[in-house]
Design a protein around this motif. Structure first.
Motif, mmCIF file in Angstrom:
data_model
loop_
_atom_site.group_PDB
_atom_site.id
_atom_site.type_symbol
_atom_site.label_atom_id
_atom_site.label_comp_id
_atom_site.label_asym_id
_atom_site.label_seq_id
_atom_site.Cartn_x
_atom_site.Cartn_y
_atom_site.Cartn_z
ATOM 1 N N GLU A 1 1.274 42.869 -30.873
ATOM 2 C CA GLU A 1 2.591 43.998 -30.759
ATOM 3 C C GLU A 1 2.545 44.448 -29.483
ATOM 4 O OE1 GLU A 1 5.472 45.913 -32.305
ATOM 5 O OE2 GLU A 1 4.512 44.186 -33.203
ATOM 6 N N ALA A 2 1.575 45.222 -28.787
ATOM 7 C CA ALA A 2 1.716 45.691 -27.592
ATOM 8 C C ALA A 2 2.801 44.411 -26.402
ATOM 9 C CB ALA A 2 0.091 45.993 -27.120
ATOM 10 N N LEU A 3 2.035 43.763 -26.700
ATOM 11 C CA LEU A 3 2.037 42.307 -25.640
ATOM 12 C C LEU A 3 3.700 42.201 -25.869
ATOM 13 C CD1 LEU A 3 -0.934 40.105 -25.946
ATOM 14 C CD2 LEU A 3 -0.065 41.665 -24.012
ATOM 15 N N LEU A 4 3.982 42.047 -27.572
ATOM 16 C CA LEU A 4 5.528 41.931 -28.123
ATOM 17 C C LEU A 4 6.158 42.792 -26.656
ATOM 18 C CD1 LEU A 4 4.876 40.015 -31.268
ATOM 19 C CD2 LEU A 4 5.376 38.695 -28.727
ATOM 20 N N HIS A 5 6.497 44.018 -27.405
ATOM 21 C CA HIS A 5 6.784 45.045 -27.216
ATOM 22 C C HIS A 5 6.982 45.464 -25.826
ATOM 23 C CE1 HIS A 5 8.357 49.036 -26.973
ATOM 24 N NE2 HIS A 5 7.840 49.974 -26.650
ATOM 25 N N TRP A 6 5.902 45.160 -25.328
ATOM 26 C CA TRP A 6 6.544 45.069 -23.637
ATOM 27 C C TRP A 6 7.387 43.846 -23.371
ATOM 28 C CZ3 TRP A 6 5.893 41.254 -19.236
ATOM 29 C CH2 TRP A 6 5.972 41.677 -18.089
ATOM 30 N N ILE A 7 7.025 42.314 -23.947
ATOM 31 C CA ILE A 7 7.568 41.280 -23.117
ATOM 32 C C ILE A 7 9.574 42.280 -23.609
ATOM 33 C CG2 ILE A 7 8.609 38.872 -24.543
ATOM 34 C CD1 ILE A 7 5.407 38.386 -25.069
ATOM 35 N N GLU A 8 9.318 42.876 -24.459
ATOM 36 C CA GLU A 8 11.082 43.127 -25.399
ATOM 37 C C GLU A 8 11.044 43.373 -24.439
ATOM 38 O OE1 GLU A 8 12.857 44.008 -29.601
ATOM 39 O OE2 GLU A 8 11.154 45.837 -28.132
ATOM 40 N N ARG A 9 10.955 44.804 -24.267
ATOM 41 C CA ARG A 9 11.196 45.636 -23.337
ATOM 42 C C ARG A 9 11.873 45.235 -21.219
ATOM 43 N NH1 ARG A 9 11.002 51.464 -24.470
ATOM 44 N NH2 ARG A 9 11.252 51.053 -26.700
ATOM 45 N N GLU A 10 10.683 44.274 -21.658
ATOM 46 C CA GLU A 10 11.009 43.837 -19.327
ATOM 47 C C GLU A 10 12.149 42.365 -19.960
ATOM 48 O OE1 GLU A 10 9.625 42.922 -16.051
ATOM 49 O OE2 GLU A 10 9.182 44.651 -17.381
ATOM 50 N N TYR A 11 12.611 41.550 -21.675
ATOM 51 C CA TYR A 11 13.338 40.865 -21.033
ATOM 52 C C TYR A 11 14.606 40.969 -21.846
ATOM 53 C CZ TYR A 11 9.396 38.717 -18.409
ATOM 54 O OH TYR A 11 8.443 37.881 -17.214
ATOM 55 N N GLY A 12 14.592 42.239 -21.902
ATOM 56 C CA GLY A 12 15.889 42.774 -22.219
ATOM 57 C C GLY A 12 15.561 42.627 -24.446
ATOM 58 N N TYR B 1 1.445 50.228 -24.712
ATOM 59 C CA TYR B 1 2.317 49.778 -25.795
ATOM 60 C C TYR B 1 2.762 51.942 -24.938
ATOM 61 C CZ TYR B 1 5.247 49.971 -29.765
ATOM 62 O OH TYR B 1 7.140 50.199 -30.571
ATOM 63 N N ALA B 2 2.032 52.655 -24.752
ATOM 64 C CA ALA B 2 2.350 54.076 -24.395
ATOM 65 C C ALA B 2 3.062 53.830 -23.350
ATOM 66 C CB ALA B 2 1.537 54.590 -24.476
ATOM 67 N N LEU B 3 2.496 53.376 -22.390
ATOM 68 C CA LEU B 3 2.722 52.981 -20.325
ATOM 69 C C LEU B 3 4.277 52.137 -20.187
ATOM 70 C CD1 LEU B 3 -0.057 51.832 -18.631
ATOM 71 C CD2 LEU B 3 0.966 53.886 -18.494
ATOM 72 N N ALA C 1 2.693 49.487 -16.432
ATOM 73 C CA ALA C 1 2.297 48.173 -17.938
ATOM 74 C C ALA C 1 2.916 46.720 -17.623
ATOM 75 C CB ALA C 1 3.329 48.800 -18.926
ATOM 76 N N GLY C 2 3.182 46.021 -16.305
ATOM 77 C CA GLY C 2 2.453 44.726 -16.217
ATOM 78 C C GLY C 2 1.040 44.139 -15.813
ATOM 79 N N GLU C 3 0.794 44.619 -15.271
ATOM 80 C CA GLU C 3 -0.309 45.006 -14.880
ATOM 81 C C GLU C 3 -1.391 44.681 -16.091
ATOM 82 O OE1 GLU C 3 -4.464 46.517 -11.654
ATOM 83 O OE2 GLU C 3 -2.228 47.248 -11.422
ATOM 84 N N LEU C 4 -1.152 45.784 -17.384
ATOM 85 C CA LEU C 4 -2.019 46.086 -17.857
ATOM 86 C C LEU C 4 -1.184 44.595 -19.093
ATOM 87 C CD1 LEU C 4 -4.130 47.456 -19.759
ATOM 88 C CD2 LEU C 4 -2.310 49.118 -20.361
ATOM 89 N N TYR C 5 0.048 44.450 -18.861
ATOM 90 C CA TYR C 5 -0.078 43.550 -19.761
ATOM 91 C C TYR C 5 -0.756 42.098 -19.174
ATOM 92 C CZ TYR C 5 3.148 39.011 -21.758
ATOM 93 O OH TYR C 5 3.154 37.903 -21.646
ATOM 94 N N GLU C 6 -1.037 41.618 -18.182
ATOM 95 C CA GLU C 6 -1.393 40.679 -17.735
ATOM 96 C C GLU C 6 -3.423 41.016 -17.763
ATOM 97 O OE1 GLU C 6 -0.537 37.756 -16.301
ATOM 98 O OE2 GLU C 6 1.616 38.789 -16.477
ATOM 99 N N LYS C 7 -3.718 42.226 -17.918
ATOM 100 C CA LYS C 7 -5.188 42.263 -18.421
ATOM 101 C C LYS C 7 -5.288 42.010 -19.476
ATOM 102 C CE LYS C 7 -8.628 43.600 -16.926
ATOM 103 N NZ LYS C 7 -9.779 42.754 -16.424
ATOM 104 N N THR C 8 -4.818 42.566 -20.276
ATOM 105 C CA THR C 8 -4.598 42.438 -22.247
ATOM 106 C C THR C 8 -4.689 41.158 -22.361
ATOM 107 O OG1 THR C 8 -4.010 44.472 -22.146
ATOM 108 C CG2 THR C 8 -3.503 42.779 -24.435
ATOM 109 N N LEU C 9 -3.380 40.099 -21.404
ATOM 110 C CA LEU C 9 -3.311 38.483 -22.483
ATOM 111 C C LEU C 9 -4.850 38.064 -21.801
ATOM 112 C CD1 LEU C 9 0.130 37.462 -21.499
ATOM 113 C CD2 LEU C 9 -0.747 37.021 -23.464
ATOM 114 N N SER C 10 -4.932 38.365 -20.620
ATOM 115 C CA SER C 10 -6.639 37.966 -19.507
ATOM 116 C C SER C 10 -7.536 38.443 -20.792
ATOM 117 C CB SER C 10 -7.217 37.832 -18.706
ATOM 118 O OG SER C 10 -7.142 39.762 -18.592
ATOM 119 N N ASN D 1 6.518 53.142 -17.473
ATOM 120 C CA ASN D 1 5.252 52.791 -16.394
ATOM 121 C C ASN D 1 5.234 51.525 -15.524
ATOM 122 O OD1 ASN D 1 2.773 52.645 -14.758
ATOM 123 N ND2 ASN D 1 2.763 54.937 -15.841
ATOM 124 N N SER D 2 5.008 51.662 -14.453
ATOM 125 C CA SER D 2 5.081 49.956 -13.777
ATOM 126 C C SER D 2 3.746 49.635 -14.336
ATOM 127 C CB SER D 2 5.578 50.321 -12.220
ATOM 128 O OG SER D 2 4.521 51.183 -11.837
#
Length: 81
Positions: free
Chosen positions: A68-79, A17-19, A27-36, A24-25
């Motif tokens: 919540e953090a995963l959804l936040h990243w998706i929202e930011r990544e895909y507008g 969420y913070a990244l 965040a995408g890698e941490l998104y994948e790690k969190t999902l895994s 911060n770039s």
């Protein structure tokens, strides 16, 4: 933690969420790690050692923060709004 081996299950979501907020770039890698780290039920554990679940599984608090953090990243990544 300083030893870098153990983390609380929601640490991934808090950092993601913070990244994401900082743009911060990493965040995408941490998104994948969190999902895994989600188990077969789609939930996260209470603790992880070397990114492997330890202690209580299927924790609602840890899972909610990570989702919540995963959804936040998706929202930011895909507008999304």
């Amino acid at each position: 933690r300083p030893d870098g081996e153990v983390s609380v299950g929601y640490d991934y979501g808090l950092v993601l969420y913070a990244l994401t907020e900082l743009g911060n770039s990493a965040a995408g890698e941490l998104y994948e790690k969190t999902l895994s780290l989600a188990d077969d039920t789609g939930a996260w554990a209470e603790y992880y050692r070397d990114h492997k679940p330890q202690s209580t599984r299927c924790r609602p608090w840890e899972s909610a923060i990570n989702v919540e953090a995963l959804l936040h990243w998706i929202e930011r990544e895909y507008g999304g709004k």
